[in-house]
Design a protein around this motif. Structure first.
Motif, PDB file in Angstrom:
ATOM      1  N   TRP A   7     -67.044   2.051 -50.916  1.00  0.00           N
ATOM      2  CA  TRP A   7     -66.165   1.026 -51.296  1.00  0.00           C
ATOM      3  C   TRP A   7     -66.291   0.002 -50.329  1.00  0.00           C
ATOM      4  O   TRP A   7     -66.626   0.091 -49.216  1.00  0.00           O
ATOM      5  N   CYS A  57     -61.911  -4.850 -54.477  1.00  0.00           N
ATOM      6  CA  CYS A  57     -62.454  -3.635 -54.149  1.00  0.00           C
ATOM      7  C   CYS A  57     -63.751  -3.399 -54.803  1.00  0.00           C
ATOM      8  O   CYS A  57     -63.462  -3.259 -56.183  1.00  0.00           O
ATOM      9  N   VAL A  68     -66.545  -1.022 -55.907  1.00  0.00           N
ATOM     10  CA  VAL A  68     -66.933   0.704 -55.716  1.00  0.00           C
ATOM     11  C   VAL A  68     -67.632   1.008 -57.164  1.00  0.00           C
ATOM     12  O   VAL A  68     -67.347   0.699 -58.361  1.00  0.00           O
ATOM     13  N   HIS A  79     -65.333  -3.975 -59.951  1.00  0.00           N
ATOM     14  CA  HIS A  79     -64.799  -4.523 -59.105  1.00  0.00           C
ATOM     15  C   HIS A  79     -63.198  -4.565 -59.490  1.00  0.00           C
ATOM     16  O   HIS A  79     -62.779  -4.978 -60.521  1.00  0.00           O
TER      17      HIS A  79
END
Lengths: 130, 130
Positions: free
Chosen positions: B59, B79, B81, B85
């Motif tokens: 992340w 974030c 990951v 998004h």
């Protein structure tokens, strides 16, 4: 002097009172309302007013927190509707006249925690006052 | 003087850098981390550090906005990951020493808009830069 915080309190107060004239007075003509979760965008005071006026359900807003600085603010409110209490989080931009020109709003929904962190987190029951 | 805004920028910066020593230095011993959506609560710096250190996935956090006033602040971060998004919104309380003592965090997920407001809202494609 009216701060961004004052304006956001007044915004939610007028909204809860369904006082659309007062609410409209707080908004820039070219306000943009942005909902990233649904990828929706509403442009202009008339459309935004109509969106709020027409919003279905017997909803009631109570303000949990407002934090503001200069021409920007954030709020966390709780919306009671149909016996449920759901949070909403909004970020506000004000224009040079102190009117709300951009609102970006999130409506976070409940979800189950992923496994693997039970050793770190306590969990409280649904509906608990926290 | 360090403002609440500065502290929140430093918080996310240390988090993104996985600099857990620096991150720990920003936190009150008795910090409470609260996730209303899952009804989880994590108490204490050690447990909260472990929660962050152990959080799975590659992340990466980028700060979209921070607004602060006195001992309170709110942030909106994105974030990244696993190619996605996702936004996160956090409210911060600082203690008298300027350390983060309460974080209430929301992770709003995408959902489909309810019908009946297509005449007011435009909709932009998933992944659009907005």
């Amino acid at each position: 002097m009216t701060t961004a915080e004052d304006t956001v309190f007044a915004y939610w107060d007028a909204c809860e009172a369904r006082d659309w004239e007062r609410f409209a007075g707080l908004l820039a003509d070219d306000i943009v309302y942005h909902l990233p979760q649904t990828r929706e965008r509403i442009r202009g005071r008339d459309a935004f007013l109509r969106f709020n006026r027409e919003y279905p359900g017997d909803w009631h807003i109570s303000v949990t927190r407002v934090v503001g600085d200069g021409r920007r603010a954030a709020s966390w409110v709780t919306c009671a509707v149909d016996g449920e209490h759901v949070p909403a989080v909004s970020f506000f931009d004000l224009d040079d006249d102190g009117r709300v020109s951009v609102v970006t709003e999130f409506w976070p929904e409940p979800y189950e925690p992923p496994p693997g962190r039970e050793h770190l987190a306590e969990r409280y029951p649904a509906g608990a006052v926290v």
